[in-house]
Design a protein around this motif. Sequence first.
Motif, PDB file in Angstrom:
ATOM      1  N   PRO A 272      37.989  16.051  35.123  1.00 33.80           N
ATOM      2  CA  PRO A 272      38.358  17.380  35.610  1.00 33.80           C
ATOM      3  C   PRO A 272      37.168  18.333  35.669  1.00 33.80           C
ATOM      4  CG  PRO A 272      39.876  16.658  33.893  1.00 33.80           C
ATOM      5  CD  PRO A 272      38.727  15.701  33.897  1.00 33.80           C
ATOM      6  N   GLU A 273      37.246  19.253  36.623  1.00 32.20           N
ATOM      7  CA  GLU A 273      36.335  20.395  36.695  1.00 32.20           C
ATOM      8  C   GLU A 273      34.895  20.027  36.990  1.00 32.20           C
ATOM      9  OE1 GLU A 273      36.905  22.821  33.205  1.00 32.20           O
ATOM     10  OE2 GLU A 273      39.077  22.926  33.484  1.00 32.20           O
TER      11      GLU A 273
ATOM     12  N   HIS B  14      28.481  29.371  26.906  1.00 29.98           N
ATOM     13  CA  HIS B  14      29.092  30.346  27.807  1.00 29.98           C
ATOM     14  C   HIS B  14      30.049  29.593  28.736  1.00 29.98           C
ATOM     15  CE1 HIS B  14      26.211  33.438  26.555  1.00 29.98           C
ATOM     16  NE2 HIS B  14      25.281  32.497  26.633  1.00 29.98           N
ATOM     17  N   VAL B  15      31.314  29.945  28.680  1.00 28.53           N
ATOM     18  CA  VAL B  15      32.317  29.278  29.506  1.00 28.53           C
ATOM     19  C   VAL B  15      32.383  29.973  30.864  1.00 28.53           C
ATOM     20  CG1 VAL B  15      34.740  28.628  29.714  1.00 28.53           C
ATOM     21  CG2 VAL B  15      33.612  28.581  27.471  1.00 28.53           C
ATOM     22  N   VAL B  16      32.227  29.199  31.926  1.00 30.97           N
ATOM     23  CA  VAL B  16      32.242  29.711  33.294  1.00 30.97           C
ATOM     24  C   VAL B  16      33.435  29.090  34.018  1.00 30.97           C
ATOM     25  CG1 VAL B  16      30.960  29.903  35.457  1.00 30.97           C
ATOM     26  CG2 VAL B  16      29.718  29.861  33.271  1.00 30.97           C
ATOM     27  N   LYS B  17      34.218  29.883  34.678  1.00 31.25           N
ATOM     28  CA  LYS B  17      35.384  29.361  35.388  1.00 31.25           C
ATOM     29  C   LYS B  17      34.947  28.477  36.552  1.00 31.25           C
ATOM     30  CE  LYS B  17      35.974  33.255  38.609  1.00 31.25           C
ATOM     31  NZ  LYS B  17      36.896  34.302  39.088  1.00 31.25           N
ATOM     32  N   CYS B  18      35.803  27.557  36.941  1.00 24.94           N
ATOM     33  CA  CYS B  18      35.509  26.697  38.084  1.00 24.94           C
ATOM     34  C   CYS B  18      35.325  27.556  39.330  1.00 24.94           C
ATOM     35  CB  CYS B  18      36.645  25.699  38.302  1.00 24.94           C
ATOM     36  SG  CYS B  18      36.890  24.572  36.922  1.00 24.94           S
TER      37      CYS B  18
ATOM     38  N   TYR C 269      25.871  26.554  29.570  1.00 25.68           N
ATOM     39  CA  TYR C 269      26.880  27.066  30.491  1.00 25.68           C
ATOM     40  C   TYR C 269      27.715  25.889  30.977  1.00 25.68           C
ATOM     41  CZ  TYR C 269      23.780  31.110  30.466  1.00 25.68           C
ATOM     42  OH  TYR C 269      23.010  32.171  30.076  1.00 25.68           O
ATOM     43  N   ALA C 270      29.050  26.020  30.867  1.00 26.67           N
ATOM     44  CA  ALA C 270      29.929  24.908  31.225  1.00 26.67           C
ATOM     45  C   ALA C 270      31.314  25.435  31.574  1.00 26.67           C
ATOM     46  CB  ALA C 270      30.027  23.904  30.070  1.00 26.67           C
ATOM     47  N   THR C 271      32.086  24.636  32.301  1.00 26.48           N
ATOM     48  CA  THR C 271      33.474  24.979  32.613  1.00 26.48           C
ATOM     49  C   THR C 271      34.328  24.827  31.352  1.00 26.48           C
ATOM     50  OG1 THR C 271      34.075  22.720  33.218  1.00 26.48           O
ATOM     51  CG2 THR C 271      33.166  24.133  34.969  1.00 26.48           C
ATOM     52  N   PRO C 272      35.572  25.310  31.374  1.00 24.29           N
ATOM     53  CA  PRO C 272      36.399  25.229  30.154  1.00 24.29           C
ATOM     54  C   PRO C 272      36.567  23.811  29.619  1.00 24.29           C
ATOM     55  CG  PRO C 272      37.366  26.787  31.700  1.00 24.29           C
ATOM     56  CD  PRO C 272      36.215  26.145  32.415  1.00 24.29           C
ATOM     57  N   PHE C 273      36.810  22.840  30.491  1.00 22.86           N
ATOM     58  CA  PHE C 273      37.014  21.477  29.992  1.00 22.86           C
ATOM     59  C   PHE C 273      35.718  20.898  29.420  1.00 22.86           C
ATOM     60  CE2 PHE C 273      37.110  16.837  30.588  1.00 22.86           C
ATOM     61  CZ  PHE C 273      38.170  16.537  29.741  1.00 22.86           C
ATOM     62  N   ALA C 274      34.612  21.043  30.146  1.00 21.19           N
ATOM     63  CA  ALA C 274      33.333  20.535  29.641  1.00 21.19           C
ATOM     64  C   ALA C 274      32.968  21.215  28.329  1.00 21.19           C
ATOM     65  CB  ALA C 274      32.235  20.737  30.679  1.00 21.19           C
ATOM     66  N   ALA C 275      33.238  22.518  28.214  1.00 24.31           N
ATOM     67  CA  ALA C 275      32.942  23.243  26.975  1.00 24.31           C
ATOM     68  C   ALA C 275      33.788  22.719  25.818  1.00 24.31           C
ATOM     69  CB  ALA C 275      33.177  24.733  27.180  1.00 24.31           C
TER      70      ALA C 275
ATOM     71  N   THR D 106      27.222  20.101  34.623  1.00 27.61           N
ATOM     72  CA  THR D 106      28.028  19.972  35.848  1.00 27.61           C
ATOM     73  C   THR D 106      29.410  19.382  35.566  1.00 27.61           C
ATOM     74  OG1 THR D 106      27.108  17.777  36.357  1.00 27.61           O
ATOM     75  CG2 THR D 106      25.987  19.708  37.293  1.00 27.61           C
ATOM     76  N   HIS D 107      29.516  18.492  34.574  1.00 30.52           N
ATOM     77  CA  HIS D 107      30.817  17.908  34.243  1.00 30.52           C
ATOM     78  C   HIS D 107      30.717  17.153  32.920  1.00 30.52           C
ATOM     79  CE1 HIS D 107      28.786  14.586  36.283  1.00 30.52           C
ATOM     80  NE2 HIS D 107      29.622  13.754  35.700  1.00 30.52           N
ATOM     81  N   ALA D 108      31.861  16.695  32.426  1.00 31.09           N
ATOM     82  CA  ALA D 108      31.947  16.229  31.035  1.00 31.09           C
ATOM     83  C   ALA D 108      31.805  14.725  30.860  1.00 31.09           C
ATOM     84  CB  ALA D 108      33.273  16.691  30.423  1.00 31.09           C
TER      85      ALA D 108
END
Length: 549
Positions: A144-145, A119-123, A94-100, A72-74
Motif C-alpha cells: 500500500p501507498e 514526518h508523516v506525509v499523506k499520499c 519522510y514517509a506515508t502513514p503505512f510506511a511510517a 517511497t514505500h514499505a
Amino acid sequence: MTETDGGLAFLPLGGTGEIGMNLNLYRLGDTWLAVDCGIGFSGNDTPEAEILVPDPTYIMERRKKLAGLVITHAHEDHIGAVAHLWTRLECPIYATPFAATVLRRKLGEARLDHIVPIHVVKCGGRFNVGPFDIEFIPVTHSVPEAQAMAIRTPHGTVVHTGDWKIDPTPLVGPPCDLERLKQIGDEGVLGLVCDSTNVMSPGSSRSEAEVRVGLTELLGTLKGRIAVTCFASNVARVETIAMAAQAVGRKVVLVGRSLRNLDAAARECGYLAGVLPFFSEQEANDLPDDQVVMIITGSQGEPRAALTRIALDIHPNIALGEGDTVIYSSRMIPGNERAIMQVQDNLTRNGVRVVTDKDGYMIHCSGHATSDDVRTMYDLIRPKYAIPTHGEWRHLTAHAALAQEKGIAAILLEDGDILNLSPGNVEVIDTAPTGRLAVDGNRLLAMDGDVLSARRKMLFNGLIIASVAIDDEGYVIGEPKISAPGLLEEDDPESVRVREEFANAIDEIPDELRGDDHAFHDAAKTALRRALGRKLQKRPLVDVHVLRV
C-alpha cells in the motif's frame, strides 16, 4: 561540477546494477537528499552473510548537509536498512502513514523509535525537504501507498518512480495516478529515474484481481492442508490469499513474525478491513486439515524463515506432509534459485505437492512495470533524459533501449556514479566509493573487512588452532594441543601427524625468539603452517594460543 556550484546531481549508492539495497542521493548545491534505504539478501557468492546493506560512508561524511531521507514505500529493499544505518545518517525521515507505521515497528526493535524524527506525509502530498520541493504521486505496487516523487528544483524537475506498475484493479490502495503523472509531464521534466526490474517482460502488467480469481479457483480444488508463501510485505497478496481462503470456507493462519508485524501495521492503517482475524500458528493444529490455509514466510528460501524450517521438519508448531500443498505466490529473485529449489525439494521429499506459477495457474503477478507500462510512463512524463535504476545490468540496458525507442536520451549508471543533471552537460562527472556491509547481529561488518574475510576462509578452508604452554625461557611445557574443526577429526592419523610435526617445529624455534611473546607467536604460526604441509591441499585460517607460565 562541485558541491559548491549550486548544481543538481544524482548519485545511486545502492540498487543500480543490482537487485535490492536501494539508496539514492540527490544533491542541490551542497545540500543532499536521500531516497530509500533498503536491505539486500546475500546470494550463493556470499554465504558468510545473510542480510546486506549499502555502505553509507560517502553520505555519512556529509550528513550535516543531509536534509532528509524520503521513503517511497514499505518494502524491505527500500526501508529495511533504516534501522541499521540511521545512526550514521541522523536525518529526519519522510514517509506515508503505512510506511511510517512499518518503520516505527522496525525502529522499535532496534530501540530507536523514540529517537528518529519521522514526518508523516499523506499520499499525494507536497512537502519540502531543505531546498527540495517534493510531491508524492500515488502509484500501484504490491504494497500500500507506494509513491513516485516529483522533485522540483531551480534546475528542473526530476521524477523518481520508486517501484511501480500500472494495475487498474489493484484491490488494495488506489490505482496509479496517470492523470497527475501526465500533468507533471506537461510542466516539463528534466529526468526520469525509473524502476527497471520487470522491463524485460513484454506486454502489460497483470492485475492483482486476476490473482485473486486464480487463487480462489485453485484453492477450491485442493484437499488437506494448504500453505501459501509470498513476500511478507505484500499486503495486497496477503489480502488476496485470505479472501480466496474465506471464499472456499477455509480459515487463515499466519506463520512467521514478519507476517504478524505486517498484519498489525496494515490493520492499524485501515487495510485488510474485509479480512477476518487471522489464527496464530499455535492454533493451527486445532483446525481440521481441510479447513486451513496458512500464509507462510520464506518464499526466497531464507535459512531462518518459517517455510525453510517446515521443509526441514524442525518448525516448533507447523508440519506439512503427504496430502498437503504449498503454493508459491511469488517470483524467484535472481541469486535465490538454489535456496528456493532446496526448500521445494525438501517439501517434495516429505510428500508435499509444490505449486508455482510455472504450473499454469494464475497465482502471482509482479509488482513491477512491464515494458508496455514503462512505455506508457515515458509517454506521460516525456523527460529529456531517461535514467534507468533498480535492476541488474541486463535490466538497465533493456530499459535504456526502450527509452531510446521513444527518442529519449538514456544514461546508464552503476552504484557510485555521480551524474551531473544541471548546469552543463548531463554526464557522469565523478565516482563515489560504494560497497556492502553485512548485518551481523547488532553490528555492521565490511564485506571486505578482516572479520568476514576470516569467516570466508574458515568456511572454505577450515580453521586450525594450536595451544601451547611455555616456561619463562620460552621452552614448551607438556604437549601442544591441536583443534581443527571442519578440517580434521581429533583421532584422524593426519591430525596426530600434524600435532607431532608441530611439536617438533616448536622445539626448533631459535633461542633469540623465545623471550619475546609476539615473536614466538609468529614463529609458532609459521611452524603450524609448515606442519600442515601440502597434503591437505587447503590453506586454513591458522592461529596459535601461547600461554607463558
